[in-house]
Design a protein around this motif. Sequence first.
Motif, PDB file in Angstrom:
ATOM      1  N   MET A  56       0.826  -1.209   0.000  1.00 58.06           N
ATOM      2  CA  MET A  56       0.000   0.000   0.000  1.00 58.06           C
ATOM      3  C   MET A  56       0.859   1.258   0.000  1.00 58.06           C
ATOM      4  O   MET A  56       0.571   2.230  -0.701  1.00 58.06           O
ATOM      5  CB  MET A  56      -0.938   0.002   1.216  1.00 58.06           C
ATOM      6  CG  MET A  56      -2.098  -0.967   1.074  1.00 58.06           C
ATOM      7  SD  MET A  56      -3.175  -1.004   2.518  1.00 58.06           S
ATOM      8  CE  MET A  56      -3.735   0.661   2.590  1.00 58.06           C
ATOM      9  N   GLN A  57       1.937   1.206   0.796  1.00 57.24           N
ATOM     10  CA  GLN A  57       2.834   2.366   0.832  1.00 57.24           C
ATOM     11  C   GLN A  57       3.487   2.593  -0.531  1.00 57.24           C
ATOM     12  O   GLN A  57       3.602   3.726  -0.998  1.00 57.24           O
ATOM     13  CB  GLN A  57       3.901   2.176   1.910  1.00 57.24           C
ATOM     14  CG  GLN A  57       3.376   2.341   3.308  1.00 57.24           C
ATOM     15  CD  GLN A  57       4.440   2.011   4.351  1.00 57.24           C
ATOM     16  OE1 GLN A  57       5.475   1.431   4.030  1.00 57.24           O
ATOM     17  NE2 GLN A  57       4.159   2.390   5.586  1.00 57.24           N
ATOM     18  N   GLN A  58       3.924   1.533  -1.171  1.00 58.06           N
ATOM     19  CA  GLN A  58       4.515   1.651  -2.501  1.00 58.06           C
ATOM     20  C   GLN A  58       3.505   2.251  -3.490  1.00 58.06           C
ATOM     21  O   GLN A  58       3.837   3.139  -4.276  1.00 58.06           O
ATOM     22  CB  GLN A  58       4.976   0.284  -3.002  1.00 58.06           C
ATOM     23  CG  GLN A  58       6.285  -0.186  -2.438  1.00 58.06           C
ATOM     24  CD  GLN A  58       6.680  -1.540  -3.024  1.00 58.06           C
ATOM     25  OE1 GLN A  58       5.838  -2.281  -3.510  1.00 58.06           O
ATOM     26  NE2 GLN A  58       7.968  -1.837  -2.944  1.00 58.06           N
ATOM     27  N   HIS A  59       2.286   1.743  -3.430  1.00 54.42           N
ATOM     28  CA  HIS A  59       1.242   2.258  -4.323  1.00 54.42           C
ATOM     29  C   HIS A  59       0.993   3.749  -4.068  1.00 54.42           C
ATOM     30  O   HIS A  59       0.866   4.542  -5.006  1.00 54.42           O
ATOM     31  CB  HIS A  59      -0.051   1.465  -4.134  1.00 54.42           C
ATOM     32  CG  HIS A  59      -1.192   2.001  -4.930  1.00 54.42           C
ATOM     33  ND1 HIS A  59      -1.270   1.864  -6.294  1.00 54.42           N
ATOM     34  CD2 HIS A  59      -2.295   2.698  -4.547  1.00 54.42           C
ATOM     35  CE1 HIS A  59      -2.367   2.448  -6.730  1.00 54.42           C
ATOM     36  NE2 HIS A  59      -3.012   2.955  -5.676  1.00 54.42           N
ATOM     37  N   HIS A  60       0.936   4.127  -2.780  1.00 52.22           N
ATOM     38  CA  HIS A  60       0.701   5.520  -2.420  1.00 52.22           C
ATOM     39  C   HIS A  60       1.831   6.402  -2.936  1.00 52.22           C
ATOM     40  O   HIS A  60       1.580   7.471  -3.537  1.00 52.22           O
ATOM     41  CB  HIS A  60       0.566   5.643  -0.898  1.00 52.22           C
ATOM     42  CG  HIS A  60       0.338   7.036  -0.430  1.00 52.22           C
ATOM     43  ND1 HIS A  60      -0.831   7.711  -0.658  1.00 52.22           N
ATOM     44  CD2 HIS A  60       1.145   7.892   0.254  1.00 52.22           C
ATOM     45  CE1 HIS A  60      -0.740   8.927  -0.148  1.00 52.22           C
ATOM     46  NE2 HIS A  60       0.447   9.039   0.416  1.00 52.22           N
ATOM     47  N   LEU A  64       1.599   9.344  -5.759  1.00 53.13           N
ATOM     48  CA  LEU A  64       2.053  10.704  -5.479  1.00 53.13           C
ATOM     49  C   LEU A  64       3.049  11.182  -6.538  1.00 53.13           C
ATOM     50  O   LEU A  64       2.965  12.309  -7.035  1.00 53.13           O
ATOM     51  CB  LEU A  64       2.696  10.791  -4.091  1.00 53.13           C
ATOM     52  CG  LEU A  64       1.763  10.876  -2.897  1.00 53.13           C
ATOM     53  CD1 LEU A  64       2.574  10.878  -1.606  1.00 53.13           C
ATOM     54  CD2 LEU A  64       0.924  12.128  -2.981  1.00 53.13           C
ATOM     55  N   ARG A  65       4.014  10.314  -6.857  1.00 56.01           N
ATOM     56  CA  ARG A  65       5.002  10.660  -7.890  1.00 56.01           C
ATOM     57  C   ARG A  65       4.324  10.952  -9.228  1.00 56.01           C
ATOM     58  O   ARG A  65       4.630  11.927  -9.904  1.00 56.01           O
ATOM     59  CB  ARG A  65       5.997   9.506  -8.050  1.00 56.01           C
ATOM     60  CG  ARG A  65       7.407   9.903  -7.675  1.00 56.01           C
ATOM     61  CD  ARG A  65       8.406   8.785  -7.897  1.00 56.01           C
ATOM     62  NE  ARG A  65       8.357   7.857  -6.767  1.00 56.01           N
ATOM     63  CZ  ARG A  65       8.120   6.550  -6.847  1.00 56.01           C
ATOM     64  NH1 ARG A  65       7.958   5.980  -8.009  1.00 56.01           N
ATOM     65  NH2 ARG A  65       8.079   5.805  -5.791  1.00 56.01           N
ATOM     66  N   GLN A  66       3.361  10.107  -9.551  1.00 56.24           N
ATOM     67  CA  GLN A  66       2.655  10.271 -10.824  1.00 56.24           C
ATOM     68  C   GLN A  66       1.855  11.578 -10.819  1.00 56.24           C
ATOM     69  O   GLN A  66       1.835  12.302 -11.814  1.00 56.24           O
ATOM     70  CB  GLN A  66       1.726   9.080 -11.045  1.00 56.24           C
ATOM     71  CG  GLN A  66       1.365   8.858 -12.485  1.00 56.24           C
ATOM     72  CD  GLN A  66       0.649   7.531 -12.658  1.00 56.24           C
ATOM     73  OE1 GLN A  66       0.053   7.006 -11.717  1.00 56.24           O
ATOM     74  NE2 GLN A  66       0.705   6.994 -13.852  1.00 56.24           N
ATOM     75  N   ARG A  67       1.217  11.896  -9.715  1.00 61.87           N
ATOM     76  CA  ARG A  67       0.448  13.136  -9.613  1.00 61.87           C
ATOM     77  C   ARG A  67       1.372  14.349  -9.733  1.00 61.87           C
ATOM     78  O   ARG A  67       1.048  15.326 -10.411  1.00 61.87           O
ATOM     79  CB  ARG A  67      -0.294  13.179  -8.276  1.00 61.87           C
ATOM     80  CG  ARG A  67      -1.320  14.300  -8.206  1.00 61.87           C
ATOM     81  CD  ARG A  67      -2.109  14.293  -6.900  1.00 61.87           C
ATOM     82  NE  ARG A  67      -2.720  13.013  -6.629  1.00 61.87           N
ATOM     83  CZ  ARG A  67      -2.730  12.410  -5.449  1.00 61.87           C
ATOM     84  NH1 ARG A  67      -2.151  12.978  -4.414  1.00 61.87           N
ATOM     85  NH2 ARG A  67      -3.311  11.243  -5.278  1.00 61.87           N
ATOM     86  N   ARG A  72       3.491  18.875 -12.871  1.00 67.57           N
ATOM     87  CA  ARG A  72       4.634  19.521 -13.514  1.00 67.57           C
ATOM     88  C   ARG A  72       4.415  19.650 -15.017  1.00 67.57           C
ATOM     89  O   ARG A  72       4.661  20.700 -15.614  1.00 67.57           O
ATOM     90  CB  ARG A  72       5.914  18.720 -13.246  1.00 67.57           C
ATOM     91  CG  ARG A  72       6.921  19.518 -12.445  1.00 67.57           C
ATOM     92  CD  ARG A  72       8.227  18.758 -12.274  1.00 67.57           C
ATOM     93  NE  ARG A  72       8.166  18.004 -11.026  1.00 67.57           N
ATOM     94  CZ  ARG A  72       8.381  16.697 -10.901  1.00 67.57           C
ATOM     95  NH1 ARG A  72       8.727  15.990 -11.942  1.00 67.57           N
ATOM     96  NH2 ARG A  72       8.286  16.097  -9.753  1.00 67.57           N
ATOM     97  N   ALA A  73       3.912  18.582 -15.610  1.00 72.32           N
ATOM     98  CA  ALA A  73       3.657  18.601 -17.051  1.00 72.32           C
ATOM     99  C   ALA A  73       2.572  19.626 -17.394  1.00 72.32           C
ATOM    100  O   ALA A  73       2.673  20.340 -18.389  1.00 72.32           O
ATOM    101  CB  ALA A  73       3.234  17.216 -17.533  1.00 72.32           C
ATOM    102  N   LYS A  74       1.548  19.710 -16.523  1.00 71.97           N
ATOM    103  CA  LYS A  74       0.472  20.682 -16.760  1.00 71.97           C
ATOM    104  C   LYS A  74       1.014  22.109 -16.670  1.00 71.97           C
ATOM    105  O   LYS A  74       0.703  22.961 -17.503  1.00 71.97           O
ATOM    106  CB  LYS A  74      -0.628  20.491 -15.722  1.00 71.97           C
ATOM    107  CG  LYS A  74      -1.883  21.309 -16.010  1.00 71.97           C
ATOM    108  CD  LYS A  74      -2.873  21.330 -14.860  1.00 71.97           C
ATOM    109  CE  LYS A  74      -3.469  20.001 -14.566  1.00 71.97           C
ATOM    110  NZ  LYS A  74      -4.496  20.054 -13.497  1.00 71.97           N
TER     111      LYS A  74
END
Length: 174
Positions: A56-60, A64-67, A72-74
């Motif tokens: 779960m921590q890895q997924h979180h 977060l990294r993806q968001r 940043r891209a936006k």
Amino acid sequence: MTGRGRRELRPLSKKKKKKRERERERELRSEKMEGAKAAAGPAAGGQLESALLHIMQQHHHQSLRQRQQTERAKKDALRSAARLAGHLVEAVDGGVQELFVNEKRIELEARALLGTIARYRKQSDQWLAATNAVNSILKVCVLCCCPPFLLCSCLIRRFLHYYYVLLLLQNGCA
């Protein structure tokens, strides 16, 4: 020596190789499952919870990294769009400015042409007035039956007077 007890070694076909690999994978999986079942005593519950918590921590962290990357891209896209809009506005403004300069230049040339036309019209009116005056002098002299020598002197004197006045008008002195 081809005895019955001995087999000749031939290369395996692709189907047989794949079949053997699948069998090995199944054996490995079953061994892991048996090991996990054996370890699934009272302490196994704690390990399972910690593994789930870790997942779960890895997924979180990954979400977060993806968001953050998306944000940043936006932001980069917005900056690029603003920069592009600025360049487009500058290009259009430059073109519009050039159009206004050309329009002013054309207006000035049109005014100058109107002034020249007015001057030529005035000159042509003056020339018409002078020729009409000479024409009327000739008519008067002929109608009065002036002797030819008086006709010539009278005509010349009046013509020179009108010509002199015309020159003064053209030069703007009158």
